[in-house]
Design a protein around this motif. Structure first.
Motif, PDB file in Angstrom:
ATOM      1  N   GLY A  28       0.834  -1.198   0.000  1.00 43.87           N
ATOM      2  CA  GLY A  28       0.000   0.000   0.000  1.00 43.87           C
ATOM      3  C   GLY A  28       0.867   1.247   0.000  1.00 43.87           C
ATOM      4  O   GLY A  28       2.091   1.177   0.149  1.00 43.87           O
ATOM      5  N   GLY A  29       0.227   2.380  -0.160  1.00 42.29           N
ATOM      6  CA  GLY A  29       0.933   3.645  -0.076  1.00 42.29           C
ATOM      7  C   GLY A  29       1.286   3.970   1.360  1.00 42.29           C
ATOM      8  O   GLY A  29       0.538   3.632   2.287  1.00 42.29           O
ATOM      9  N   LEU A  30       2.415   4.611   1.572  1.00 37.17           N
ATOM     10  CA  LEU A  30       2.857   4.910   2.933  1.00 37.17           C
ATOM     11  C   LEU A  30       2.177   6.155   3.504  1.00 37.17           C
ATOM     12  O   LEU A  30       1.835   6.198   4.692  1.00 37.17           O
ATOM     13  N   ALA A  31       1.962   7.173   2.676  1.00 39.90           N
ATOM     14  CA  ALA A  31       1.398   8.432   3.173  1.00 39.90           C
ATOM     15  C   ALA A  31       0.036   8.253   3.837  1.00 39.90           C
ATOM     16  O   ALA A  31      -0.215   8.838   4.900  1.00 39.90           O
ATOM     17  N   PRO A  32      -0.898   7.469   3.263  1.00 43.02           N
ATOM     18  CA  PRO A  32      -2.192   7.303   3.934  1.00 43.02           C
ATOM     19  C   PRO A  32      -2.078   6.669   5.314  1.00 43.02           C
ATOM     20  O   PRO A  32      -2.891   6.949   6.201  1.00 43.02           O
ATOM     21  N   LEU A  46       8.661   7.917   6.201  1.00 45.45           N
ATOM     22  CA  LEU A  46       8.555   9.000   5.223  1.00 45.45           C
ATOM     23  C   LEU A  46       9.726   9.969   5.371  1.00 45.45           C
ATOM     24  O   LEU A  46      10.284  10.442   4.369  1.00 45.45           O
ATOM     25  N   ASP A  47      10.104  10.248   6.603  1.00 48.19           N
ATOM     26  CA  ASP A  47      11.238  11.142   6.852  1.00 48.19           C
ATOM     27  C   ASP A  47      12.531  10.571   6.267  1.00 48.19           C
ATOM     28  O   ASP A  47      13.446  11.325   5.911  1.00 48.19           O
ATOM     29  N   GLU A  48      12.610   9.232   6.170  1.00 48.72           N
ATOM     30  CA  GLU A  48      13.812   8.589   5.642  1.00 48.72           C
ATOM     31  C   GLU A  48      13.725   8.356   4.134  1.00 48.72           C
ATOM     32  O   GLU A  48      14.610   7.728   3.552  1.00 48.72           O
ATOM     33  N   GLY A  49      12.655   8.852   3.515  1.00 51.63           N
ATOM     34  CA  GLY A  49      12.561   8.781   2.061  1.00 51.63           C
ATOM     35  C   GLY A  49      11.716   7.667   1.496  1.00 51.63           C
ATOM     36  O   GLY A  49      11.613   7.519   0.273  1.00 51.63           O
ATOM     37  N   ALA A  50      11.088   6.860   2.336  1.00 57.32           N
ATOM     38  CA  ALA A  50      10.233   5.785   1.843  1.00 57.32           C
ATOM     39  C   ALA A  50       8.914   6.346   1.338  1.00 57.32           C
ATOM     40  O   ALA A  50       8.466   7.418   1.765  1.00 57.32           O
ATOM     41  N   SER A  51       8.268   5.614   0.439  1.00 56.22           N
ATOM     42  CA  SER A  51       6.972   6.051  -0.092  1.00 56.22           C
ATOM     43  C   SER A  51       5.974   4.906  -0.203  1.00 56.22           C
ATOM     44  O   SER A  51       4.782   5.137  -0.372  1.00 56.22           O
ATOM     45  N   ALA A  52       6.442   3.661  -0.133  1.00 58.67           N
ATOM     46  CA  ALA A  52       5.587   2.487  -0.288  1.00 58.67           C
ATOM     47  C   ALA A  52       5.710   1.607   0.950  1.00 58.67           C
ATOM     48  O   ALA A  52       6.718   1.645   1.666  1.00 58.67           O
ATOM     49  N   ALA A  53       4.691   0.804   1.195  1.00 57.08           N
ATOM     50  CA  ALA A  53       4.672  -0.029   2.394  1.00 57.08           C
ATOM     51  C   ALA A  53       4.296  -1.463   2.047  1.00 57.08           C
ATOM     52  O   ALA A  53       3.561  -1.717   1.091  1.00 57.08           O
ATOM     53  N   TRP A  54       4.788  -2.392   2.842  1.00 59.20           N
ATOM     54  CA  TRP A  54       4.403  -3.796   2.711  1.00 59.20           C
ATOM     55  C   TRP A  54       4.271  -4.400   4.100  1.00 59.20           C
ATOM     56  O   TRP A  54       4.801  -3.897   5.084  1.00 59.20           O
ATOM     57  N   LEU A  55       3.562  -5.483   4.168  1.00 58.47           N
ATOM     58  CA  LEU A  55       3.425  -6.236   5.408  1.00 58.47           C
ATOM     59  C   LEU A  55       3.002  -7.657   5.062  1.00 58.47           C
ATOM     60  O   LEU A  55       2.561  -7.939   3.942  1.00 58.47           O
ATOM     61  N   GLN A  56       3.136  -8.553   6.014  1.00 62.76           N
ATOM     62  CA  GLN A  56       2.763  -9.947   5.827  1.00 62.76           C
ATOM     63  C   GLN A  56       1.687 -10.309   6.838  1.00 62.76           C
ATOM     64  O   GLN A  56       1.792  -9.949   8.011  1.00 62.76           O
ATOM     65  N   VAL A  57       0.670 -11.017   6.385  1.00 64.22           N
ATOM     66  CA  VAL A  57      -0.447 -11.355   7.271  1.00 64.22           C
ATOM     67  C   VAL A  57      -0.928 -12.763   6.949  1.00 64.22           C
ATOM     68  O   VAL A  57      -0.987 -13.159   5.783  1.00 64.22           O
ATOM     69  N   GLU A  58      -1.213 -13.517   7.995  1.00 67.69           N
ATOM     70  CA  GLU A  58      -1.705 -14.869   7.794  1.00 67.69           C
ATOM     71  C   GLU A  58      -3.137 -14.833   7.276  1.00 67.69           C
ATOM     72  O   GLU A  58      -3.904 -13.907   7.566  1.00 67.69           O
ATOM     73  N   THR A  59      -3.501 -15.850   6.531  1.00 71.76           N
ATOM     74  CA  THR A  59      -4.785 -15.843   5.837  1.00 71.76           C
ATOM     75  C   THR A  59      -5.984 -15.916   6.782  1.00 71.76           C
ATOM     76  O   THR A  59      -7.084 -15.528   6.405  1.00 71.76           O
TER      77      THR A  59
END
Length: 349
Positions: free
Chosen positions: A189-193, A290-303
């Motif tokens: 997902g997007g990091l800003a939201p 965001l302060d470190e320059g990231a813009s996108a996000a990921w995570l892992q979740v069990e089904t």
């Protein structure tokens, strides 16, 4: 399905199409009226002895008798997702691997063998991103010996459900008796939201101190586990202090790696759930990323984690692909087979 000029369904796939994405329809005379036709879409992973194996997006394999086919065709890869940042499954596999770094690793061609005394399968499994440089059976034997020498079961981490993913290798392992023990999903997902949320009361730290660990689900962590938790290009830990000096009300972990921020270990006191604490933890971590320059996000979740999936959906995340950990068969005669296993090899993704 494929329909001929005469209006009849046709089977337009053959065994030569193994590895391609297909859509098939089969007929069952024993099904209830109105349910005799079943459609299946996925990667054709084998066609042997009159039986097709089709691996669906979630990694589940469906076996279909060739004699039951009434229609079949090759279909394009799934259309690109309309939500979240663009990325290949291979890019995300490499990014996520850097956020759970093993203490020991070794190359087998393009495969990476990883070990960390059994803490989390993500740091104790093979990441096979390419050719191992050996025939598959020889490569798997080498893998099993490497893990047996360390008193660990051999696991292979594989992805399905994305363009060019590893459905074929999944099928190859299953035919050799490897068992899929865990399936989870990687969401993006997007990091800003995520950052656009209330963060009151959240404290950030570079280390997982005793307070943070008091809420973490894995108890009695070894020094090895602490090193894995602290590994990654830029690691942050978030804590919402508990009442009267007790365990934290909520915690979280984030690893910033270039444009990506990976979230993990988001846990909330069961008595304080549905108060926005998980969102606050993730927001505080997202702002730092965001302060470190990231813009996108990921995570892992069990089904089967319905609560987490609902939260991540609200935050704008969507499923990118599924990933699985396959465990070696029990019939191996290596040094560690059948012997004692290192503590901490339980059902951790």
């Amino acid at each position: 399905m494929e329909i001929s000029a005469g209006g009849r369904l046709e089977v337009r796939i053959t065994a030569a199409d193994v590895g391609k994405r297909v859509s098939v329809r089969r007929w069952s005379e024993h099904a209830a009226e109105g349910e005799r036709f079943t459609d299946t879409v996925g990667v054709l992973t084998s066609w042997d002895n009159g039986v097709l194996l089709i691996t669906r997006r979630d990694g589940e394999g469906v076996r279909i008798a060739e004699s039951s086919l009434v229609a079949g065709k090759i279909v394009p890869e799934a259309p690109a997702r309309r939500r979240g940042p663009a990325a290949s499954w291979e890019e995300l596999a490499r990014i996520s691997a850097r956020s759970w770094q093993p203490l020991e690793r070794e190359r087998l061609g393009a495969w990476e063998l990883r070990a960390a005394a059994g803490f989390t399968r993500r740091a104790n499994s093979v990441l096979p991103l390419g050719d191992p440089g050996l025939p598959l059976d020889r490569a798997l034997t080498a893998v099993r010996r490497w893990y047996a020498a360390r008193g660990l079961p051999a696991y292979v981490q594989l992805a399905t459900g994305a363009e060019g993913a590893q459905e074929l290798l999944c099928a190859e392992l299953e035919t050799r008796g490897w068992t899929r023990e865990v399936t989870a999903e990687l969401w993006t997902g997007g990091l800003a939201p995520v950052a656009d949320r209330e963060t009151s009361g959240v404290e950030l730290s570079r280390t997982a101190d005793e307070t943070w660990l008091a809420r973490y689900q894995r108890k009695g962590l070894s020094d090895v586990a602490l090193k894995v938790l602290g590994s990654g290009p830029s690691v942050w830990f978030a804590t919402v202090p508990g009442a009267h000096g007790g365990p934290p009300a909520a915690i979280g972990r984030c690893v910033v790696d270039g444009r990506w921020a990976g979230f993990a270990a988001v846990e909330v006191d069961p008595e304080q759930r549905r108060r926005g604490l998980a969102s606050a933890v993730m927001a505080a971590l997202a702002r730092r990323a965001l302060d470190e320059g990231a813009s996108a996000a990921w995570l892992q979740v069990e089904t089967d984690n319905a609560a987490a999936r609902a939260l991540y959906t609200r935050l704008g995340f969507a499923v990118h692909h599924a990933y699985h950990h396959y465990r070696e068969p029990e019939d191996f005669g290596g040094a560690g087979a059948g012997g004692p296993r290192v503590a901490g090899t339980g059902p951790v993704v």
